[in-house]
Design a protein around this motif. Structure first.
Motif, PDB file in Angstrom:
ATOM      1  N   THR B 139     -17.643  -1.289 -43.412  1.00 29.65           N
ATOM      2  CA  THR B 139     -16.819  -0.423 -44.251  1.00 29.65           C
ATOM      3  C   THR B 139     -15.407  -0.313 -43.676  1.00 29.65           C
ATOM      4  N   GLY B 140     -15.146  -1.037 -42.597  1.00 36.39           N
ATOM      5  CA  GLY B 140     -13.803  -1.060 -42.030  1.00 36.39           C
ATOM      6  C   GLY B 140     -13.445   0.205 -41.276  1.00 36.39           C
ATOM      7  N   GLY B 141     -14.439   0.916 -40.766  1.00 36.27           N
ATOM      8  CA  GLY B 141     -14.151   2.190 -40.092  1.00 36.27           C
ATOM      9  C   GLY B 141     -14.461   2.183 -38.614  1.00 36.27           C
ATOM     10  N   LEU B 142     -14.411   0.999 -38.000  1.00 35.37           N
ATOM     11  CA  LEU B 142     -14.768   0.903 -36.580  1.00 35.37           C
ATOM     12  C   LEU B 142     -13.623   1.432 -35.719  1.00 35.37           C
ATOM     13  N   ARG B 143     -13.789   2.631 -35.224  1.00 38.30           N
ATOM     14  CA  ARG B 143     -12.751   3.196 -34.359  1.00 38.30           C
ATOM     15  C   ARG B 143     -13.407   3.676 -33.081  1.00 38.30           C
ATOM     16  N   VAL B 144     -13.076   3.038 -31.975  1.00 41.45           N
ATOM     17  CA  VAL B 144     -13.732   3.404 -30.724  1.00 41.45           C
ATOM     18  C   VAL B 144     -12.723   3.730 -29.632  1.00 41.45           C
ATOM     19  N   GLY B 145     -11.473   3.940 -30.002  1.00 42.59           N
ATOM     20  CA  GLY B 145     -10.480   4.337 -29.007  1.00 42.59           C
ATOM     21  C   GLY B 145     -10.100   3.220 -28.056  1.00 42.59           C
ATOM     22  N   VAL B 146     -10.152   1.992 -28.545  1.00 43.45           N
ATOM     23  CA  VAL B 146      -9.718   0.863 -27.716  1.00 43.45           C
ATOM     24  C   VAL B 146      -8.586   0.163 -28.447  1.00 43.45           C
ATOM     25  N   SER B 147      -7.437   0.020 -27.789  1.00 41.66           N
ATOM     26  CA  SER B 147      -6.331  -0.676 -28.428  1.00 41.66           C
ATOM     27  C   SER B 147      -6.556  -2.173 -28.307  1.00 41.66           C
ATOM     28  N   ALA B 148      -5.860  -2.930 -29.162  1.00 38.88           N
ATOM     29  CA  ALA B 148      -5.954  -4.386 -29.084  1.00 38.88           C
ATOM     30  C   ALA B 148      -5.548  -4.854 -27.691  1.00 38.88           C
ATOM     31  N   ARG B 149      -4.545  -4.194 -27.156  1.00 33.09           N
ATOM     32  CA  ARG B 149      -4.048  -4.598 -25.841  1.00 33.09           C
ATOM     33  C   ARG B 149      -5.109  -4.395 -24.753  1.00 33.09           C
ATOM     34  N   LEU B 150      -5.843  -3.284 -24.851  1.00 30.28           N
ATOM     35  CA  LEU B 150      -6.867  -3.018 -23.842  1.00 30.28           C
ATOM     36  C   LEU B 150      -7.983  -4.071 -23.915  1.00 30.28           C
ATOM     37  N   ALA B 151      -8.359  -4.432 -25.137  1.00 29.20           N
ATOM     38  CA  ALA B 151      -9.402  -5.453 -25.298  1.00 29.20           C
ATOM     39  C   ALA B 151      -8.929  -6.779 -24.698  1.00 29.20           C
ATOM     40  N   LYS B 152      -7.650  -7.117 -24.940  1.00 31.53           N
ATOM     41  CA  LYS B 152      -7.111  -8.369 -24.386  1.00 31.53           C
ATOM     42  C   LYS B 152      -7.009  -8.274 -22.865  1.00 31.53           C
ATOM     43  N   THR B 153      -6.667  -7.082 -22.373  1.00 27.05           N
ATOM     44  CA  THR B 153      -6.587  -6.890 -20.926  1.00 27.05           C
ATOM     45  C   THR B 153      -7.942  -7.161 -20.283  1.00 27.05           C
ATOM     46  N   GLU B 165      -0.509 -13.273 -20.482  1.00 26.11           N
ATOM     47  CA  GLU B 165      -0.923 -14.657 -20.731  1.00 26.11           C
ATOM     48  C   GLU B 165      -1.807 -14.754 -21.971  1.00 26.11           C
ATOM     49  N   VAL B 166      -2.677 -13.729 -22.148  1.00 27.03           N
ATOM     50  CA  VAL B 166      -3.543 -13.727 -23.329  1.00 27.03           C
ATOM     51  C   VAL B 166      -2.715 -13.438 -24.580  1.00 27.03           C
ATOM     52  N   GLU B 167      -1.775 -12.500 -24.447  1.00 26.53           N
ATOM     53  CA  GLU B 167      -0.953 -12.142 -25.605  1.00 26.53           C
ATOM     54  C   GLU B 167      -0.123 -13.324 -26.095  1.00 26.53           C
ATOM     55  N   GLU B 168       0.366 -14.102 -25.151  1.00 30.13           N
ATOM     56  CA  GLU B 168       1.217 -15.222 -25.540  1.00 30.13           C
ATOM     57  C   GLU B 168       0.433 -16.265 -26.338  1.00 30.13           C
ATOM     58  N   LEU B 169      -0.860 -16.389 -26.022  1.00 29.44           N
ATOM     59  CA  LEU B 169      -1.697 -17.362 -26.728  1.00 29.44           C
ATOM     60  C   LEU B 169      -2.219 -16.821 -28.046  1.00 29.44           C
ATOM     61  N   TRP B 170      -2.305 -15.487 -28.112  1.00 34.74           N
ATOM     62  CA  TRP B 170      -3.151 -14.837 -29.102  1.00 34.74           C
ATOM     63  C   TRP B 170      -2.988 -15.364 -30.525  1.00 34.74           C
ATOM     64  N   THR B 247       3.241  -4.701 -27.988  1.00 37.55           N
ATOM     65  CA  THR B 247       1.999  -5.193 -27.397  1.00 37.55           C
ATOM     66  C   THR B 247       1.487  -6.438 -28.101  1.00 37.55           C
ATOM     67  N   GLY B 248       2.275  -6.985 -29.014  1.00 36.07           N
ATOM     68  CA  GLY B 248       1.870  -8.227 -29.662  1.00 36.07           C
ATOM     69  C   GLY B 248       1.022  -8.032 -30.903  1.00 36.07           C
ATOM     70  N   ASP B 249       0.886  -6.802 -31.365  1.00 36.65           N
ATOM     71  CA  ASP B 249       0.169  -6.585 -32.617  1.00 36.65           C
ATOM     72  C   ASP B 249       1.113  -6.895 -33.769  1.00 36.65           C
ATOM     73  N   GLU B 250       0.579  -7.554 -34.792  1.00 37.26           N
ATOM     74  CA  GLU B 250       1.413  -7.851 -35.954  1.00 37.26           C
ATOM     75  C   GLU B 250       1.559  -6.621 -36.821  1.00 37.26           C
ATOM     76  N   ILE B 251       2.782  -6.221 -37.093  1.00 38.05           N
ATOM     77  CA  ILE B 251       3.003  -5.025 -37.904  1.00 38.05           C
ATOM     78  C   ILE B 251       3.791  -5.345 -39.170  1.00 38.05           C
ATOM     79  N   GLY B 252       3.955  -6.650 -39.449  1.00 38.69           N
ATOM     80  CA  GLY B 252       4.752  -7.076 -40.603  1.00 38.69           C
ATOM     81  C   GLY B 252       4.268  -6.506 -41.929  1.00 38.69           C
ATOM     82  N   GLN B 253       2.935  -6.348 -42.031  1.00 38.10           N
ATOM     83  CA  GLN B 253       2.341  -5.846 -43.267  1.00 38.10           C
ATOM     84  C   GLN B 253       2.984  -4.525 -43.707  1.00 38.10           C
TER      85      GLN B 253
END
Ligand SMILES: [Zn+2]
Ligand SMILES: [Zn+2]
Lengths: 348, 526
Positions: B139-153, B165-170, B247-253
């Motif tokens: 349902t698109g409601g997965l919120r667990v208090g983890v930012s994209a950056r933390l997951a990549k970290t 290094e992960v962000e540059e590839l992402w 942090t490399g998240d796309e916000i263009g939308q």
């Protein structure tokens, strides 16, 4: 009520138990025997199902209970404990015209259902009970009856307790992952505490378990009564560094107490049936909620009503409306007794 | 599905960043492909389903449970997804449980009309915790208090690598990220990606410490305003257009007006602002545009986006990051003159002869949208991360106000036994005379020793308790520092502060001498 078939001749009309059992402000009153079951106010004569403080109060004249419950009451109340006569499980005893038996309820050590027989009718007052196995007490026994008096602490279909062993495995997994943090587990002093300890032992955990001072008296009693809890130590007085990565048990109220500050980076755990509800866990700041309960869950409540074959279900405390609804769906008569004075939440 | 659901469950309840990191690295190390890759995508927001609406989930449950029982349960639990997950009757013999990868690929391959039967089959096969994770996921409601950056970290930490290094590839990678995991686990080389619009990890500035300025040579440094907007990276290659957050998240939308302006082949560093004809609006206006899934035409018209450029990282495929700042700036000026992009301008250089010049500029910088001054070494290449030395941020002094402590709330994790979240207020004259009105909340700025004292004070001065919150006697004055204040219709006081923190605890000051709301209002800019 009491619709059991009788053989031959004019049917002797069985006495309707709602005429000889009443709910009074003091509690459930058995009139022909002049005694109460689990009264919440001081009375002359009481039969006590188990040692939790919302069932076993002080101030009664005379008490009938299992030997273990008598010991637990003495340990909790000290000099204020009422004089108690012990009745062995399964042994019948007459109180006036009423026959009384105590049968294991599987809730905590010494817990019993009270089986009442009078005038051709059998009523079972189950107290608190569960059907899941528990290494610290005798398992629940089904007693076929006409009227089954049941609790409904977890009387909603959202409550289904997973196997306690699986929840203990989650605790051990967290100890593996956070070996530098004390795991502080909130447990009720009677029953839950010792069950968690016994389950840890069965899972192969052999380090000492550290105990908050409020838990020590009852654990000592369990030891004396031959229940194997493995080695345990008082948490008070232990060096902070020694508590790293250890299991420390405390009453739920101590989780957010000043007391917890003595522990190294404590990871807050709670073992309770309420932990199935996220909001409950979050309110208490719990990091690892373990769903371990000493009460029947919804499927157990439903199965037990069916197993007793009772035509009448009386619901004492908890979420009565849903259980009454479900009992009626099973084709039984059911009503809520609206008993007051039972702790619903933290006492679990 | 089991390991994923257990991870989601633990992340929700774990407040500390380090705790979350440990849970994540443990999971990624233990669980195989492709499940861990899909889990990573779910956490970074790169996997989002709208396969089912909550209404469908509820309808499925209604087929299994009497409406009375469902109603009582929902009232008790308070959350629809949770109620359905908990109440779902489990078959005596559960079906084989699907893995996360199976759920993701099956859903992607099936039509809308097939999803109800699929979901029902999965719910029958899962445990309560897994059912909850499944429902939240689909349902698109997965919120667990983890930012994209933390997951990549966490992924980077598996191989002892930096998150940059992960962000540059992402953006050159796609779920389930097999080659990424292989690389961090040392089983293969760095994935090769060819994408001109890939995110380049940002170069960040360190705060200028007291006395540091005297050790720097003015001639080595260039100065610019520090803008009070959102740091962005704008990237185009003639075909794809991207706007990244820091942090490399796309916000263009959320910024279709900006995307439209990316008609060039270059990667730029700048500040996202709301501006009307080049005049920057207060940060509050920009806030209207942030975190929006859908953008209305009215929002585009009322709060037009703008980017103020200060660096050029790549031009037509040429990586300019190794060049010194001065060279990059010349290239930026030339590029801007030649391309003349819409909705953008250049952040001007501030000429200065010595530090006193800059000090004066900074002192007078009360204009909206200026946070202070940036100092950049003229010879500094563009380096990922926060190297100490080449770039400094020299913020203008914070604003402060004296407030009165009104409520305290217990913190989380390590602080769960301390009252560490503080709500404070200022005086306002109402119909019943002067009263304190809450104006903000702060939970940092004090030392550990001060926290112990505050906690003790709160416990001794409690007048009322509501769950984890205590109302205290209005007697303690807190001097609160904050970056700015703006109007807010969502707050009872009508104002909201940015970054409020406890500056000093005024044990000495009587509450009656705390500031008035009017004082705070007078600091509103713009
Ligand atoms: Zn009990
Ligand atoms: Zn009870």
């Amino acid at each position: 009520m009491c619709g059991r078939p009788h053989i031959g001749g004019m049917p002797a009309l069985p006495s309707r138990p709602d005429r000889w059992i009443e709910t009074r402000p003091e509690g459930l009153y058995v009139r022909p025997g002049d005694f109460y079951v689990d009264p919440i106010r001081p009375v002359g004569r009481a039969v006590i199902t188990h040692g939790h403080s919302d069932h076993a109060r002080s101030g009664h004249g005379a008490v009938l209970a299992t030997a273990e419950t008598a010991r637990i009451m003495a340990a909790r109340m000290g000099a204020a404990a009422p004089s108690t006569q012990a009745l062995a499980p399964g042994v019948a005893m007459a109180i006036g015209p009423v026959t009384v038996r105590l049968v294991p309820a599987g809730h905590v050590l010494g817990s019993a259902q009270v089986v009442l027989e009078h005038a051709g009718c059998r009523v079972v007052v189950s107290g608190d009970y569960k059907r899941q196995a528990d290494p610290t007490c005798a398992p629940f026994e089904i007693v076929p009856c006409d009227v089954f008096v049941t609790e409904a602490t977890f009387g909603l279909p959202v409550f289904k307790h997973p196997p306690a062993e699986a929840e203990i495995a989650r605790l051990l997994d967290s100890l593996r992952l956070f070996p530098d943090r004390a795991h502080l587990v909130g447990v009720y002093a009677l029953g839950k505490c010792q069950r968690v300890m016994a389950l840890l032992r069965r899972a192969g955990y052999d380090r000492p378990v550290y105990l908050h001072g409020a838990l020590i008296a009852l654990c000592t009693l369990y030891d004396e009564l031959g229940c194997d809890l493995g080695s345990w130590l008082p948490a008070t007085g232990a060096a902070k560094a020694d508590l790293k990565g250890q299991v420390v048990l405390c009453p739920p109220s101590a989780l957010s107490d000043l007391w917890s500050r003595r522990l190294p980076d404590p990871l807050i755990v709670a073992a309770s049936g309420w932990m199935r509800i996220r909001q409950r866990a979050r309110q208490r700041g719990v990091e690892l909620p373990l769903v371990i309960s000493d009460h029947a869950d919804w499927p157990e409540l439903l199965a037990t009503m069916a197993d007793t074959g009772a035509g009448d279900i009386w619901v004492t405390h908890g979420r009565e409306e849903a259980l009454v609804f479900a009992a009626r769906q099973q084709g039984r008569r059911a009503r809520a007794l609206a008993m007051v004075g039972r702790e619903e939440d933290d006492a679990e | 599905m089991r390991a994923f659901a257990e991870l989601m469950e633990r992340l929700v309840y774990t407040p500390s960043r380090n705790g979350k990191l440990r849970l994540l690295t443990d999971y990624f190390g233990r669980v195989g492909d492709p499940d861990r890759g899909w889990a990573l995508a779910a956490l970074t927001g790169d996997l989002s389903f709208n396969a089912a609406k909550p209404g469908l989930i509820r309808a499925l449950a209604a087929q299994r449970v009497a409406p009375e029982l469902f109603g009582w349960s929902y009232d008790f639990v308070g959350d629809l997804a949770e109620t359905v997950a908990l109440i779902w009757p489990e078959p005596a013999v559960p079906a084989a449980a699907p893995g996360l990868g199976e759920v993701v690929t099956t859903l992607a391959a099936s039509g809308r009309s097939e999803t109800p039967a699929l979901i029902e089959r999965w719910l029958d096969a899962l445990t309560a915790t897994e059912r909850f994770a499944l429902i939240k996921l689909i349902t698109g409601g997965l919120r667990v208090g983890v930012s994209a950056r933390l997951a990549k970290t966490a992924v980077a930490a598996m191989g002892g690598r930096d998150v940059g290094e992960v962000e540059e590839l992402w953006h050159g990678l796609a779920a389930p990220y097999r080659e990424l995991f292989q690389w961090v686990e040392g089983r293969s080389g760095r994935p090769v990606i060819d994408d001109r619009t890939a995110f380049r990890p940002l170069m960040l500035a360190t705060p200028l410490e007291d006395g540091e300025l005297e050790r720097l040579a003015p001639a080595d440094y260039r100065a610019e305003w520090k803008w009070d907007g959102i740091r962005v990276q704008v990237a185009g290659d003639g075909r794809s257009r991207r706007i990244y957050s820091r942090t490399g998240d796309e916000i263009g939308q959320a910024f279709p007006d900006m995307l439209e302006a990316i008609t060039f082949d270059a990667v730029l560093d700048g500040e996202l602002l709301v501006a009307r004809d080049g005049v920057v609006a207060p940060f509050n206006d920009l806030q209207q545009r942030l975190n929006r899934k859908r953008v209305t035409a009215k929002m585009l018209a009322d709060f037009p986006a703008w980017v103020r450029l200060y660096d050029l990282l790549a031009e037509e495929g040429e990586d300019l990051r190794p060049l010194p700042f001065d060279a990059r700036r010349s290239r930026l000026d030339a590029w801007f003159a030649r391309v003349a992009p819409g909705r953008m301008d250049l952040s001007p250089m501030l000429p200065f002869a010595g530090w006193p010049d800059l000090e004066a500029l900074r002192g007078n910088a009360r204009a909206r949208s200026i946070e202070g001054i940036m100092l950049k070494r003229g010879d500094s290449p563009y380096l990922a991360g926060r190297p100490k030395g080449p770039w400094f941020k020299w913020k203008r002094g914070p604003l402060t106000i004296d407030t009165v402590l009104l409520y305290a709330q217990r913190g989380h994790g390590k602080r769960s036994s301390y009252y560490s979240d503080f709500t404070f207020g200022t005086w306002r004259e109402g119909q019943e005379g002067w009263a304190l009105v809450p104006v903000g909340k702060a939970y940092f700025g004090f030392t550990d020793a001060e926290l112990v004292k505050l906690d003790r004070w709160v416990r001794a001065h409690t007048v009322e308790r509501f769950g984890p919150v205590r109302a205290v006697a209005p007697e303690l004055v807190l001097e609160v520092a904050f970056d700015s204040v703006h109007r807010s219709s969502r707050h009872k006081s009508g104002v909201a502060m940015r970054f409020p923190r406890i500056h000093r605890i005024r044990w000495d000051k009587p509450a009656i001498e705390a500031d008035r709301l009017a004082t705070l209002e007078s600091l509103i800019e713009g």
